[in-house]
Enzyme design. Sequence first.
Site, PDB file in Angstrom:
ATOM      1  N   MET A   1       0.814  -1.216   0.000  1.00 51.66           N
ATOM      2  CA  MET A   1       0.000   0.000   0.000  1.00 51.66           C
ATOM      3  C   MET A   1       0.849   1.269   0.000  1.00 51.66           C
ATOM      4  SD  MET A   1      -3.019  -1.003  -0.359  1.00 51.66           S
ATOM      5  CE  MET A   1      -3.810   0.596  -0.198  1.00 51.66           C
TER       6      MET A   1
ATOM      7  N   HIS B   1      -8.091   5.551   4.342  1.00 51.13           N
ATOM      8  CA  HIS B   1      -8.020   4.172   3.873  1.00 51.13           C
ATOM      9  C   HIS B   1      -8.083   4.122   2.360  1.00 51.13           C
ATOM     10  CE1 HIS B   1     -10.021   0.108   3.129  1.00 51.13           C
ATOM     11  NE2 HIS B   1      -8.720  -0.083   3.261  1.00 51.13           N
TER      12      HIS B   1
END
Length: 181
Positions: free
Chosen positions: A16, A142
């Site tokens: 990520m 997120h």
Amino acid sequence: MAQQIEKVGVLGAGLMGHGIAQVAAQAGYQVMLRELDEATLQKGIGRIEKQLARAVEKGSSTQEDADAVRERIHGSVHYRDLADCDLVIEAITESLETKLEMWKELDEIVKPEAVFATNTSSLAVIDQAAVSGRPDRFVGLHYFNPAQVMKLVEVVRCVTSSDEAFETALQFARSEGKLAI
């Protein structure tokens, strides 16, 4: 009112983190990408370089634009290099204990007006905010995998998050061309 963001710190250059760093740099932000060791850091930067090269090959980016994005990304293995960041986004392993230790250490290093954000999707954001030393300046950001492709970003407001921190996170995500919800 949102805070002005110029320099973004990203913790973790893995799955990520490297994508979050790339997206921020593509939006024009200076990025400090921090990883535990040089080998892991270089692997993450290599992924970014590969994706930038692929975009040039496909014609969705020019070489000049790709070079400019890459020049905005700086790597480090030290927390101290995040000291002047306006926003710090963590994308490290999903271990609450590890994240809590990291936030405690970062609070002593990063300028007090900076906003902290976690990319977690499985841990309570408030647990991290509570130990961060700045629960009013803590949010969740997120990103969905892969961050450089997926448009959606969940902006998570804690009960402790100030209006300014929340608005800063929303505007930041939108400035990256993301759909911030």
